[in-house]
Design a protein around this motif. Structure first.
Motif, PDB file in Angstrom:
ATOM      1  N   PHE A 134      -4.165 -23.364  -2.147  1.00 49.82           N
ATOM      2  CA  PHE A 134      -2.843 -22.870  -1.762  1.00 49.82           C
ATOM      3  C   PHE A 134      -1.819 -23.151  -2.854  1.00 49.82           C
ATOM      4  O   PHE A 134      -0.905 -22.357  -3.079  1.00 49.82           O
ATOM      5  N   GLN A 135      -1.991 -24.304  -3.531  1.00 54.11           N
ATOM      6  CA  GLN A 135      -1.066 -24.639  -4.624  1.00 54.11           C
ATOM      7  C   GLN A 135      -1.206 -23.616  -5.762  1.00 54.11           C
ATOM      8  O   GLN A 135      -0.208 -23.147  -6.315  1.00 54.11           O
ATOM      9  N   LYS A 136      -2.449 -23.260  -6.063  1.00 53.53           N
ATOM     10  CA  LYS A 136      -2.697 -22.280  -7.124  1.00 53.53           C
ATOM     11  C   LYS A 136      -2.125 -20.918  -6.723  1.00 53.53           C
ATOM     12  O   LYS A 136      -1.513 -20.215  -7.530  1.00 53.53           O
ATOM     13  N   LEU A 137      -2.328 -20.550  -5.439  1.00 48.89           N
ATOM     14  CA  LEU A 137      -1.812 -19.265  -4.931  1.00 48.89           C
ATOM     15  C   LEU A 137      -0.288 -19.229  -5.084  1.00 48.89           C
ATOM     16  O   LEU A 137       0.281 -18.227  -5.535  1.00 48.89           O
ATOM     17  N   ALA A 138       0.369 -20.334  -4.724  1.00 47.89           N
ATOM     18  CA  ALA A 138       1.836 -20.399  -4.815  1.00 47.89           C
ATOM     19  C   ALA A 138       2.303 -20.350  -6.271  1.00 47.89           C
ATOM     20  O   ALA A 138       3.341 -19.748  -6.580  1.00 47.89           O
ATOM     21  N   SER A 139       1.506 -20.964  -7.167  1.00 46.20           N
ATOM     22  CA  SER A 139       1.921 -21.004  -8.577  1.00 46.20           C
ATOM     23  C   SER A 139       1.890 -19.616  -9.227  1.00 46.20           C
ATOM     24  O   SER A 139       2.462 -19.406 -10.286  1.00 46.20           O
ATOM     25  N   GLN A 140       1.227 -18.673  -8.560  1.00 47.44           N
ATOM     26  CA  GLN A 140       1.127 -17.317  -9.120  1.00 47.44           C
ATOM     27  C   GLN A 140       2.158 -16.357  -8.506  1.00 47.44           C
ATOM     28  O   GLN A 140       2.049 -15.141  -8.641  1.00 47.44           O
ATOM     29  N   LEU A 141       3.175 -16.916  -7.842  1.00 49.69           N
ATOM     30  CA  LEU A 141       4.182 -16.076  -7.196  1.00 49.69           C
ATOM     31  C   LEU A 141       5.062 -15.318  -8.188  1.00 49.69           C
ATOM     32  O   LEU A 141       5.774 -14.390  -7.797  1.00 49.69           O
ATOM     33  N   GLY A 142       4.985 -15.698  -9.462  1.00 47.57           N
ATOM     34  CA  GLY A 142       5.727 -14.948 -10.494  1.00 47.57           C
ATOM     35  C   GLY A 142       5.316 -13.483 -10.512  1.00 47.57           C
ATOM     36  O   GLY A 142       6.132 -12.586 -10.738  1.00 47.57           O
ATOM     37  N   VAL A 143       4.039 -13.242 -10.233  1.00 49.55           N
ATOM     38  CA  VAL A 143       3.530 -11.858 -10.167  1.00 49.55           C
ATOM     39  C   VAL A 143       4.227 -11.118  -9.024  1.00 49.55           C
ATOM     40  O   VAL A 143       4.608  -9.945  -9.151  1.00 49.55           O
ATOM     41  N   LYS A 145       7.186 -11.841  -7.851  1.00 50.31           N
ATOM     42  CA  LYS A 145       8.594 -11.643  -8.229  1.00 50.31           C
ATOM     43  C   LYS A 145       8.724 -10.323  -8.993  1.00 50.31           C
ATOM     44  O   LYS A 145       9.628  -9.517  -8.727  1.00 50.31           O
ATOM     45  N   ALA A 146       7.801 -10.112  -9.929  1.00 48.58           N
ATOM     46  CA  ALA A 146       7.820  -8.864 -10.707  1.00 48.58           C
ATOM     47  C   ALA A 146       7.609  -7.659  -9.779  1.00 48.58           C
ATOM     48  O   ALA A 146       8.280  -6.629  -9.914  1.00 48.58           O
ATOM     49  N   PHE A 147       6.699  -7.810  -8.815  1.00 45.82           N
ATOM     50  CA  PHE A 147       6.431  -6.720  -7.861  1.00 45.82           C
ATOM     51  C   PHE A 147       7.683  -6.401  -7.033  1.00 45.82           C
ATOM     52  O   PHE A 147       8.056  -5.238  -6.859  1.00 45.82           O
ATOM     53  N   VAL A 148       8.338  -7.455  -6.518  1.00 41.70           N
ATOM     54  CA  VAL A 148       9.529  -7.268  -5.678  1.00 41.70           C
ATOM     55  C   VAL A 148      10.655  -6.600  -6.471  1.00 41.70           C
ATOM     56  O   VAL A 148      11.331  -5.698  -5.966  1.00 41.70           O
ATOM     57  N   ASP A 149      10.853  -7.048  -7.721  1.00 40.69           N
ATOM     58  CA  ASP A 149      11.905  -6.452  -8.561  1.00 40.69           C
ATOM     59  C   ASP A 149      11.674  -4.955  -8.773  1.00 40.69           C
ATOM     60  O   ASP A 149      12.618  -4.184  -8.918  1.00 40.69           O
ATOM     61  N   ASN A 150      10.397  -4.561  -8.791  1.00 41.38           N
ATOM     62  CA  ASN A 150      10.056  -3.152  -9.044  1.00 41.38           C
ATOM     63  C   ASN A 150       9.889  -2.347  -7.742  1.00 41.38           C
ATOM     64  O   ASN A 150       9.794  -1.121  -7.781  1.00 41.38           O
ATOM     65  N   TYR A 151       9.876  -3.055  -6.596  1.00 44.29           N
ATOM     66  CA  TYR A 151       9.487  -2.423  -5.310  1.00 44.29           C
ATOM     67  C   TYR A 151      10.300  -1.169  -4.977  1.00 44.29           C
ATOM     68  O   TYR A 151       9.752  -0.118  -4.657  1.00 44.29           O
ATOM     69  N   LYS A 152      11.629  -1.267  -5.103  1.00 40.31           N
ATOM     70  CA  LYS A 152      12.481  -0.143  -4.725  1.00 40.31           C
ATOM     71  C   LYS A 152      12.174   1.085  -5.581  1.00 40.31           C
ATOM     72  O   LYS A 152      12.021   2.207  -5.074  1.00 40.31           O
ATOM     73  N   VAL A 153      12.043   0.873  -6.897  1.00 42.63           N
ATOM     74  CA  VAL A 153      11.739   1.969  -7.820  1.00 42.63           C
ATOM     75  C   VAL A 153      10.364   2.549  -7.516  1.00 42.63           C
ATOM     76  O   VAL A 153      10.167   3.775  -7.546  1.00 42.63           O
ATOM     77  N   ALA A 154       9.386   1.669  -7.177  1.00 45.48           N
ATOM     78  CA  ALA A 154       8.028   2.132  -6.874  1.00 45.48           C
ATOM     79  C   ALA A 154       8.027   3.067  -5.673  1.00 45.48           C
ATOM     80  O   ALA A 154       7.418   4.149  -5.712  1.00 45.48           O
ATOM     81  N   VAL A 155       8.716   2.682  -4.615  1.00 45.35           N
ATOM     82  CA  VAL A 155       8.745   3.499  -3.397  1.00 45.35           C
ATOM     83  C   VAL A 155       9.496   4.808  -3.654  1.00 45.35           C
ATOM     84  O   VAL A 155       9.069   5.884  -3.216  1.00 45.35           O
ATOM     85  N   GLU A 156      10.621   4.742  -4.410  1.00 45.94           N
ATOM     86  CA  GLU A 156      11.390   5.962  -4.722  1.00 45.94           C
ATOM     87  C   GLU A 156      10.554   6.925  -5.559  1.00 45.94           C
ATOM     88  O   GLU A 156      10.543   8.135  -5.316  1.00 45.94           O
ATOM     89  N   THR A 157       9.832   6.371  -6.533  1.00 48.16           N
ATOM     90  CA  THR A 157       8.995   7.204  -7.411  1.00 48.16           C
ATOM     91  C   THR A 157       7.886   7.872  -6.589  1.00 48.16           C
ATOM     92  O   THR A 157       7.622   9.073  -6.740  1.00 48.16           O
ATOM     93  N   ALA A 158       7.248   7.101  -5.708  1.00 51.22           N
ATOM     94  CA  ALA A 158       6.172   7.664  -4.871  1.00 51.22           C
ATOM     95  C   ALA A 158       6.711   8.795  -3.995  1.00 51.22           C
ATOM     96  O   ALA A 158       6.053   9.835  -3.818  1.00 51.22           O
ATOM     97  N   GLU A 159       7.913   8.612  -3.493  1.00 51.64           N
ATOM     98  CA  GLU A 159       8.509   9.632  -2.618  1.00 51.64           C
ATOM     99  C   GLU A 159       8.815  10.914  -3.403  1.00 51.64           C
ATOM    100  O   GLU A 159       8.508  12.021  -2.957  1.00 51.64           O
ATOM    101  N   LYS A 160       9.402  10.739  -4.591  1.00 56.58           N
ATOM    102  CA  LYS A 160       9.720  11.920  -5.423  1.00 56.58           C
ATOM    103  C   LYS A 160       8.461  12.663  -5.834  1.00 56.58           C
ATOM    104  O   LYS A 160       8.410  13.895  -5.823  1.00 56.58           O
TER     105      LYS A 160
END
Length: 821
Positions: A134-143, A145-160
């Protein structure tokens, strides 16, 4: 798309809200994260279920589903990428990389985690360590963070891209997600937008699981610091992506006012422009003034703002035109009101724990008080449903909502009494109105809205337990009438009707002599209302456009613990408008009512083990349970307040004796008996079992299971617990469960929701044994209530809200249950 983003952030905010109470540092024995059951039953770890394994196996099941969801997303990514460089691309490389950004990385992280955790669950050993995973899983949350920052654009792009390309639209709407390994042909079709939301959902899920694992990991276990570290990382991550969220709105509190001569004032809920507003209503000798508290800057004296006033000379209770359309009264579903009561009770017990732990430091207590104030104010605003309409002869109409006929009658009578004098219509200048409104603050008699956080620390918390009331008789009526009484007690700041006598017809001296048992939840006051039942519908009162029976009189008594708590009956008289109602009462505290006394004679059914009764009867469910359920479903399922309204105690005792002696006339008795008495007999049967239906042995585990945050772990544990019950208990419980669900289906008619029924039956089917109470060092009834009763209600509610549970299926399925949430 803004709505989608708000929903995502709102979901994460919800989790953070649940974590508000988690301070820096480890959750210690007094932390709100550690359930009362954990502290009470620490010694039962060996006897109890392997809670940690149940949490982990539940999480593993949901992890398998999550990996399958990620795999379903990756499936079209590869061919889409391959065609991007051809002469006929479906999407460009940039579009593919935007939509599927970091999905491959997230998939690999979780596949590695799953493959590492799986063997530990298969060969479970209490000493096994999983914290590092679980500690290792938590330490990889940076990935993430990158996903969340891109989430809105990803969904908008998929819709378009869906709108622009029919081929991609078909792909994105028909993604196939495999079911778990042990499920046959369980593929589901999910759209891309839903799957792109799953990683965001997953972080909050992992955080909930870490909470649950910490609760069930001893502090000296090597996993404890690692899990704690993983939880901190996860919480910091959640906080970092929630920084832009607006702080939660705080509820506004209000005080009160006076003028001319103030006769009466109080807080009422006004329906204004379709929504509920909390107002302070002031009745002066010549006018009625409705005010609200003005917002003022810190340090300045609070003031009222006048919303409207009506001179009493112009005030009437009937519209001149009865065809006037009445504003629609919005009523919240009963379960939302019950949910809020549960939240308030939990916070009350948390405040007590904080007080003990903090030893004078009040920061945590103040935060909890503020939260409780908001929730109680919400309850005050949304619980009243009884309309009280007033009209101005010149056209103004106002609608208030009250919690009881009692208050409506009080306001109406006070106004009508003043209207008997010669009143002149008055018109106030703006200056006069301002002076009058300002004086309200000094003159008011009701200073705070009726919520707990405004009460004095020393004020009595009220009574928890059972109040036995005998309504004997009434005198003082001038004319013969059809008369009955209702009993109300206060609960969470407003009054609830709990019992009703039979109608005594055509008399001036009714002799009811009926006994009722009323459950109290911190109650301080008993009200008795006397009504005339009118059988001629044309002569019924038309009160606020509702057809209602006429109130002949009303009165109330304070439930003084010293007076009421003696073992003997205490006789009293309530005087109401020249009418006297004679009644007796006595009180059984909750700690005494928890004691179960097994029956000395094994021939009856009350107080006899359920296994003994079913074996003797050669039945799967006791005869008494089957017959009572059948009768309630035959003619009581439409009865308002069925199971909540008390039956007459003497009728219940007669039925108890009949079942105990197996009287041949039992079916005739049942068909003739008042349905509330039959419902009361069923409740009494369960209450008098030598041990609760869900057993003493499993009680600590039920308390632990319902406190689990992760849905899969909770499902896994709660089903495992049912399987652990003896067969007679389980089959009887499942029968009762289905019956209560059928009762709740008629909620629009009988006003009994699943939440209501959970509140009535939860503490009866599931109670701590005396040994557990003494082990928990709980000495008072209110302690037992605040610690455990809400959890007991939640346990029953969990099963009531669950899809149908089959005995055969339950026994067959010994593996874990998985839930995708």
């Amino acid at each position: 798309m803004e709505e989608e983003e708000e929903e995502v952030l709102g979901y994460l905010d919800k989790v953070l809200e649940d974590e508000d109470l988690f301070e820096e540092g480890e959750p210690d024995a007094e932390s709100p994260l550690v359930t009362p059951a954990r502290r009470h039953f620490e010694g039962d770890v060996e006897k109890g279920l392997e809670m940690k394994k149940l949490v982990l196996s539940g999480f593993l099941a949901s992890e398998e589903i999550y990996i399958n969801q990620l795999e379903a997303l990756l499936l079209p990514m590869r061919p889409l990428k391959a065609t991007a460089t051809t002469s006929q691309p479906v999407l460009t490389i940039q579009q593919v990389e935007t939509i599927f950004y970091k999905i491959q990385d997230i998939f690999e992280i979780h596949k590695e985690f799953y493959d590492a955790l799986f063997p530990h669950i298969q060969q479970w050993d209490e000493k096994v360590a999983v914290g590092h995973l679980f500690q290792k899983l938590a330490s990889q949350l940076g990935v993430y963070k990158a996903f969340v920052d891109n989430y809105k654009v990803a969904v908008e792009t998929a819709e378009k891209c869906s709108q622009a390309n029919i081929q991609f639209q078909k792909i994105s709407e028909n993604l196939k997600v495999k079911g778990p390994k042990d499920a046959k042909d369980c593929t589901t079709i999910v759209n891309m937008e839903a799957l792109l939301y799953k990683p965001i959902d997953r972080v909050t899920r992992s955080t909930l699981v870490l909470h649950d694992l910490l609760k069930h990991t001893p502090k000296d276990h090597p996993d404890f610091p690692l899990l704690q570290d993983a939880l901190r990382i996860s919480q910091n991550f959640l906080s970092s992506i929630n920084e832009e969220i607006d702080p939660r709105r705080t509820a506004v509190t209000t005080p009160k006012g006076e003028a001319r001569q103030l006769v009466k004032d109080g807080f009422l809920v006004e329906v204004s422009e379709g929504s509920r507003k909390l107002r302070h209503l002031f009745l002066f000798t010549d006018l009625l003034l409705c005010a609200k508290m003005k917002k003022t800057s810190a340090g300045r004296q609070q003031q009222y703002e006048c919303k409207w006033y009506i001179p009493l000379a112009d005030l009437t209770f009937q519209t001149l035109d009865d065809s006037d359309s009445c504003p629609h009264i919005q009523v919240l579903p009963e379960h939302e009101i019950e949910d809020m009561k549960i939240k308030i009770s939990v916070i009350k017990s948390e405040i007590q724990k904080e007080k003990k732990a903090l030893k004078g430091q009040s920061r945590g207590v103040e935060r909890l008080r503020k939260k409780m104030n908001e929730q109680e104010s919400w309850l005050l605003l949304h619980s009243p449903t009884i309309p009280f309409r007033i009209h101005n002869k010149h056209g103004k109409s106002c609608l208030f909502l009250l919690s009881s006929d009692y208050e409506r009658s009080e306001w109406r009578e006070s106004i009508q009494k003043l209207q008997k004098k010669d009143l002149l219509a008055c018109v106030l200048s703006s200056v006069e109105l301002q002076v009058l409104t300002s004086s309200c603050f000094k003159l008011r008699t009701v200073h705070n809205i009726p919520v707990t956080s405004n009460k004095d620390e020393e004020e009595t918390p009220g009574l928890y337990g059972f109040l036995h009331v005998i309504v004997h008789s009434a005198t003082g009526f001038n004319d013969s009438a059809n008369l009955y009484c209702t009993l109300e007690v206060d609960s969470y700041g407003y009054f609830v009707s709990k019992a009703k006598t039979r109608v005594f017809r055509d008399t001036t001296e009714p002799q009811w002599n009926e006994e009722f048992e009323i459950e109290l939840e911190g109650s301080q006051c008993l009200r008795i209302l006397c009504y005339e039942q009118c059988y001629d519908k044309t002569k019924l009162n038309k009160d606020d456009n509702e057809i209602v029976d006429k109130i002949m009189g009303k009165g109330q008594v304070q439930l003084d613990p010293q007076t009421v708590q003696s073992k003997n009956w205490h006789m009293d008289v309530i005087e109401m408008n020249g009418i006297k109602v004679e009644f007796s009462m006595k009180f059984t505290s909750r700690d005494l009512s928890l004691k179960r006394t097994p029956s000395k004679k094994q021939s009856g059914v009350f107080g006899v083990k359920i296994s003994v009764v079913t074996k003797r009867e050669r039945s799967k469910v006791p005869y008494i349970v089957r017959q009572c359920i059948e009768e309630v479903e035959k003619r009581g399922i439409d009865e308002v307040g069925i199971y909540r309204i008390s039956g007459v105690a003497t009728d219940i005792q007669a039925l108890k004796a009949a079942f105990d002696t197996n009287t041949k006339d039992i079916l005739v008795m049942l068909s003739d008996m008042d349905i509330n008495a039959i419902a009361g007999t069923l409740k009494l049967y369960f209450r008098e079992l030598p041990e609760p239906l869900l057993t003493d042995r499993l009680y600590p585990a039920f308390m632990e299971g319902i406190a689990l945050s992760d849905p899969a772990a909770k499902e896994n544990c709660m089903m495992h617990l049912l399987r652990s019950l003896p067969d007679p208990n389980l089959i009887t419980f499942l029968s009762l469960l289905e019956h209560l669900k059928r009762v709740a289906e008629k909620e629009p008619v009988n006003k009994m929701s699943l939440h209501n029924l959970g509140t009535v039956f939860g503490p009866t089917l599931l109670r701590p044994s005396e040994s557990e109470i003494s082990k928990a060092h709980i000495t008072t009834a209110s302690d037992i209530w605040s610690h455990d009763v809400m959890a007991q209600v939640q346990v029953l509610l969990y099963y009531l809200q669950h899809p149908p549970i089959s005995f055969a299926e339950l026994k067959r399925n010994t593996l874990y249950f998985s839930t995708d949430v």
